[in-house]
Design a protein around this motif. Structure first.
Motif, PDB file in Angstrom:
ATOM      1  N   ASP A  40       0.831   4.098  -2.953  1.00  0.00           N
ATOM      2  CA  ASP A  40       0.597   5.510  -2.717  1.00  0.00           C
ATOM      3  C   ASP A  40       1.835   6.493  -3.161  1.00  0.00           C
ATOM      4  N   THR A  84       0.693  -1.259  -0.045  1.00  0.00           N
ATOM      5  CA  THR A  84       0.091  -0.018  -0.029  1.00  0.00           C
ATOM      6  C   THR A  84       0.780   1.214  -0.113  1.00  0.00           C
ATOM      7  N   ASN A  85       1.858   1.263   0.813  1.00  0.00           N
ATOM      8  CA  ASN A  85       2.762   2.325   1.184  1.00  0.00           C
ATOM      9  C   ASN A  85       3.450   2.598  -0.557  1.00  0.00           C
ATOM     10  N   HIS A  96      -2.650  12.407   5.343  1.00  0.00           N
ATOM     11  CA  HIS A  96      -2.023  11.192   5.679  1.00  0.00           C
ATOM     12  C   HIS A  96      -1.490  11.201   7.160  1.00  0.00           C
ATOM     13  N   LYS A 126       3.521  11.966   2.009  1.00  0.00           N
ATOM     14  CA  LYS A 126       2.291  11.853   1.214  1.00  0.00           C
ATOM     15  C   LYS A 126       1.461  13.346   1.955  1.00  0.00           C
ATOM     16  N   THR A 178       5.787  11.197   7.132  1.00  0.00           N
ATOM     17  CA  THR A 178       5.139  10.946   5.929  1.00  0.00           C
ATOM     18  C   THR A 178       5.731  11.944   4.821  1.00  0.00           C
TER      19      THR A 178
END
Length: 720
Positions: free
Chosen positions: A614, A610-611, A671, A667, A665
C-alpha cells in the motif's frame, strides 16, 4: 510635629471624608453601562446632554492616543466605533481632573506630580492589559487613572498632616502602613470607597484597594489588580524592580526584560495625552540609588535576564510535538540557564511503578542507564536505607542525593553523572505519577539552589506537558477500544458469511488436486492455496473477538524458509498484473525447524507485506529477511527475528511514535488505520515485540521478534 492616631474606626473615617460627586450625566452613563443590554443610542443621547463633555470626548477620541482610522464628527459615531465601555472611560477621563480641581487639597500638595503619576499609570496599565490579553484594556486605563485618588482626598481632608506624612516616606510601599498608623485609614481604602460611591464595577474598586498589597500564600489576586499594581510600581520605580514586580509580570505572561521598554514607549505619549485632556503635569524628581540598592538592582537585573530566557524555553516545552522534544527542550534550557549539561528525569512507570530514567536521544547519561535497564523499585525509593526518613517522591522541596547515603541503590547514578551529589527537583505529572529532575550539582555549587523558583517553573511545565501526553495516550487507547469493538461487530458478521463459501472452495481444490493429469507445479500451487485457505478459515474463527487475547496456544514444527517463501510467493502472484513491485526473500541459512504458532506468524507477516505494498503504490521493492537468535544469545527464550522493508515514502515524524495505534494511517481512500494496530496486538498476544525504524538508505523497516522453541511443548509431545 507629632501625628496623633485617631481613635475613629475605618467606617467613621470614611464617612467623615467628603467625596466628590460625578456630574449627573456621568452617573447616568455609568448606570446605563452596567446594564446587561446596553442601548447605544441611549449612550449617545446621555453624553450629548453635556456639550462640554461631548466636545472633550470627541477631541480625545480623535487624538493620537486613541489612534482611530477616521475622524469622529458626532458622539453617535464615536459610540458606534469605539464601543460603550471606551466611551464611558473617556467620559470619566476628561471630567475627573475638573471634578477634583474644584476643591483641591492644600497648597503643599503637588497637583502636577499627582496627575503625572495617575496619567502615567493609566497609560502603562492599558499597555500591560493589551499585552496580557485582558479583555478590556480601557477599563485598565480608567482604573489606573483613578487608582491614587484616595491620596488626593486624604490630602484635602487631613491637610498639612497628611502632606508631612508623605514627605517623610522614602519608600512608597511603606506609605499604606504609615497612613493606617497615623489616620487608621489608607488612600487605597478611600479610593475604593470613592469608586463604589460612583457605582463603578466592583473589580475596579478591588484593583484600587489592592494596588499596594503584596502576595501572600492565602491571597487571591485578580488580573486587573495585578495590572494596576505592576503599572503603579513601574511609574514610581522606573529603574528599580522588586520580587513582586517580577512575579506579577511573569503571571501576566510579560517578559520582565520588556518592562523598561513599556515605560519608555508610554513616556513619549504621556505629554500629548495630558495636553489633550488639559491637565498640567510635572515629572517627579528621582532620588539616587544607594550602594546597597544598586547592588540589589544588579541582582534583580540578572534575575530578569534569566526570566526572559526562561520564557522561550517554557514555550518550547509547551509547544513540543513529542515526548523526546519535551526532554530535549528541558535539557537545552538547563544547559543555557545553568550551564548544566548533565541532567535526567527519574519518572514513575505507569504500570509497575518503578522509577525509570528518561531523557532525549542526545542525553548520554540517559542512554547509558537505559542500556543497563537501571530502575528503582517503588518500595526502595528512600534516600537512606537505614533512616528511611525522606522519600524520593512526595517531597515538595528540592532534595540532595549524596554518595554518603547508606545505600548502594544510587551508585549507578553517581557513576553515570561522575559526581558525588545530585540535586533532585520534584516533578508532579498527575496525582498518581510523580518524578524527579536530577541535575549534576558540583561540590560547593549552590547556583541552582539559588535559582530554585526557575527550576520549579521548569519542572511544573514539564510535568504538565507529560500529563497532557498521558491523557492523549489514555484517550487513544479508549478510542482504539471503541474502534476495535465496532470492527468486532462487523467481523462476526463477516466470519459467519464467509465460512460456508470457504468450505466449498476448499472442497473444490481437494477435487482438483485428486484429478489425473495434474503436473507437479500445479499440485504445489493448489497445495499452497489450500493451506492458505485453511489459515483464512482459522482467522475467520478469531474475528469474533479482536480485543482479547486468545486462549490456548498451539504450536507446530515449521520450516521457516518454506513458510515465508509460500507467503511471498502468493503476494508475488497476486500483484503481478497490477504493479511492478518486487518482493524479494533470500532464505536464511542454518535455521533449524522451529516450533511456533504458525497462524499469527503468517498473519503478522502478511499484514506487514500488505502495508508495504500500500505504501509503495505501483512500483518499488520489498525485502524480507529473517534470522534465528538462540536462547543463550539474547534471553531465556529463543527468537525468530523477521524484517520487512520497503523503499516507499516512509513514516511521517508526526505519527512515528503512534504508528501502532488504531486509527493512525498515512493512507487515503478510507483506510481505517487498523492493520498495524492488529499486528501490534497479535505480537503482544504471543509475547513478541515489534518496532519500526529507518535504514541507512532511507528504507522503512518493520521488525518483529517472534518467540520460538526448538523442542515441542509437553502438549505437542502428548499429541504426537
Amino acid at each position: 510635629m507629632t501625628i496623633l492616631k485617631p481613635k475613629k474606626t475605618l467606617q467613621q473615617q470614611l464617612s467623615a471624608i467628603k467625596l466628590p460627586q460625578l456630574p449627573q450625566v456621568l452617573l447616568q452613563l455609568v448606570d446605563i453601562c452596567r446594564s446587561p443590554e446596553v442601548d447605544i443610542r441611549l449612550i449617545a443621547q446621555t453624553v450629548s446632554q453635556d456639550i462640554a463633555l461631548t466636545t472633550k470626548i470627541l477631541q480625545l477620541a480623535n487624538s493620537a492616543f486613541i489612534g482611530a482610522r477616521s475622524q469622529f464628527r458626532n458622539i453617535d459615531h464615536a459610540v458606534i466605533f469605539l464601543g460603550v465601555n471606551t466611551v464611558r472611560n473617556l467620559a470619566i477621563s476628561v471630567s475627573v481632573h475638573e471634578i477634583f480641581d474644584k476643591n483641591g487639597p492644600s497648597a503643599q500638595f503637588d497637583n502636577e506630580e499627582f496627575w503625572y503619576h495617575c496619567l502615567f499609570t493609566a497609560l502603562i496599565s492599558k499597555t500591560i492589559a493589551e499585552k496580557a490579553g485582558y479583555d478590556d484594556p480601557g477599563a485598565a486605563y480608567l482604573t489606573g487613572l483613578l487608582h491614587d485618588t484616595g491620596k488626593y482626598l486624604l490630602a484635602r481632608h487631613f491637610g498639612e498632616s497628611y502632606q508631612t506624612l508623605i514627605n517623610k516616606q522614602n519608600d512608597i510601599d511603606d506609605l499604606v502602613n504609615e497612613e493606617k498608623k497615623a489616620f487608621n485609614i489608607s488612600h487605597c481604602d478611600v479610593g475604593k470607597w470613592l469608586l463604589d460611591s460612583w457605582n463603578m464595577s466592583e473589580e475596579f474598586g478591588n484593583a484600587v484597594r489592592d494596588h499596594h498589597n503584596r502576595d501572600t500564600p492565602d491571597s487571591e489576586t485578580n488580573i486587573l489588580s495585578r495590572i494596576i499594581r505592576l503599572a503603579n510600581t513601574l511609574t514610581t520605580k522606573v529603574s528599580t524592580y522588586d520580587e513582586q514586580t517580577i512575579k506579577d509580570a511573569s503571571i501576566l505572561c510579560i517578559s520582565p526584560a520588556s518592562l523598561q521598554t513599556i515605560v519608555e514607549e508610554q513616556t513619549t505619549i504621556l505629554e500629548d495625552l495630558a495636553q489633550t485632556l488639559g491637565i498640567p503635569i510635572k515629572e517627579p524628581e528621582r532620588e539616587e540609588l544607594s550602594a546597597g540598592q544598586e547592588k540589589n538592582q544588579q541582582r534583580l537585573y540578572k534575575k530578569i535576564e534569566s526570566r526572559a530566557k526562561l520564557y522561550g524555553f517554557m514555550e518550547s516545552i509547551i509547544q513540543a510535538q513529542t515526548i523526546n522534544r519535551v526532554y530535549l527542550a528541558l535539557e537545552e534550557s538547563l544547559s543555557f540557564l545553568f550551564d548544566c549539561d548533565k541532567a535526567v528525569l527519574l519518572l514513575q512507570e505507569q504500570t509497575a511503578g518503578n522509577l525509570a530514567i528518561q531523557g532525549s536521544f542526545r542525553n548520554k547519561i540517559a542512554r547509558t542507564l537505559k542500556e543497563k535497564k537501571y530502575t528503582i523499585p517503588p518500595e526502595s525509593s528512600y534516600l537512606d536505607d537505614t533512616a528511611k526518613s525522606q522519600r524520593l517522591l512526595g517531597e515538595k522541596n528540592n532534595i540532595i542525593l549524596s554518595s554518603e547515603a547508606k545505600t548502594t541503590l544510587f551508585e549507578p547514578l553517581f557513576q553515570a553523572f561522575q559526581s558525588d551529589s545530585l540535586l533532585g527537583v520534584p516533578i508532579r505529572i498527575s496525582p498518581d505519577q510523580q518524578g524527579l529532575m536530577l541535575l549534576c550539582l558540583a561540590t560547593g555549587d549552590d547556583t541552582m539552589q539559588d535559582q530554585e523558583e526557575i527550576l520549579q517553573l521548569l519542572s511544573l511545565h514539564v510535568g504538565n506537558r507529560l500529563y497532557q501526553e498521558t491523557l492523549k495516550e489514555e484517550y487513544a487507547i479508549a478510542f482504539a477500544k471503541e474502534r476495535i469493538a465496532a470492527v468486532e461487530e462487523v467481523a462476526r458478521s463477516i466470519a459467519f458469511e464467509i465460512s460456508n463459501p470457504l468450505r466449498i472452495i476448499q472442497n473444490y481444490i481437494l477435487l482438483l488436486a485428486t484429478k489425473d493429469g495434474q503436473n507437479q507445479t500445479m499440485s504445489q500451487e493448489l497445495s499452497i492455496i489450500n493451506r492458505e485457505l485453511a489459515r483464512v478459515t482459522s482467522i475467520s474463527k478469531q474475528l469474533g473477538d479482536l480485543s482479547t487475547s486468545p486462549g490456548s496456544k498451539q504450536t507446530s514444527l515449521t520450516n521457516i524458509n518454506e513458510a515465508i517463501g509460500d507467503s511471498v510467493h502468493l503476494f508475488q502472484k497476486s500483484i503481478a498484473t497490477e504493479s511492478t513491485i518486487d518482493i524479494d526473500f533470500v532464505p536464511a541459512a542454518n535455521i533449524p525447524a522451529l516450533w511456533l504458532e504458525i497462524n499469527p506468524f503468517k498473519q503478522i507477516l502478511g499484514n506487514l507485506i500488505t502495508n508495504s505494498i500500500d505504501a509503495l503504490g505501483k512500483s518499488g521493492t520489498i525485502e524480507v529477511h529473517c534470522h534465528f537468535v538462540p536462547a543463550q544469545e539474547s534471553s531465556a527464550k529463543a527468537e525468530l527475528v523477521v524484517t520487512v522493508s520497503d523503499n516507499g515514502p516512509g513514516v511521517p515524524p508526526s505519527i512515528a511514535n503512534t504508528i501502532f495505534r488504531a486509527g493512525k494511517t498515512t493512507k487515503e481512500d478510507g483506510h481505517a488505520g487498523l492493520g498495524l494496530a492488529i499486528v501490534n496486538k497479535l505480537t503482544k498476544d504471543i509475547s513478541g515485540r515489534i518496532y519500526h525504524s529507518t535504514g541507512k538508505e532511507g528504507n522503512t523497516l518493520f521488525t518483529f521478534h517472534f518467540p520460538v522453541t526448538t523442542q515441542p511443548s509437553s502438549y505437542e509431545q502428548l499429541m504426537t
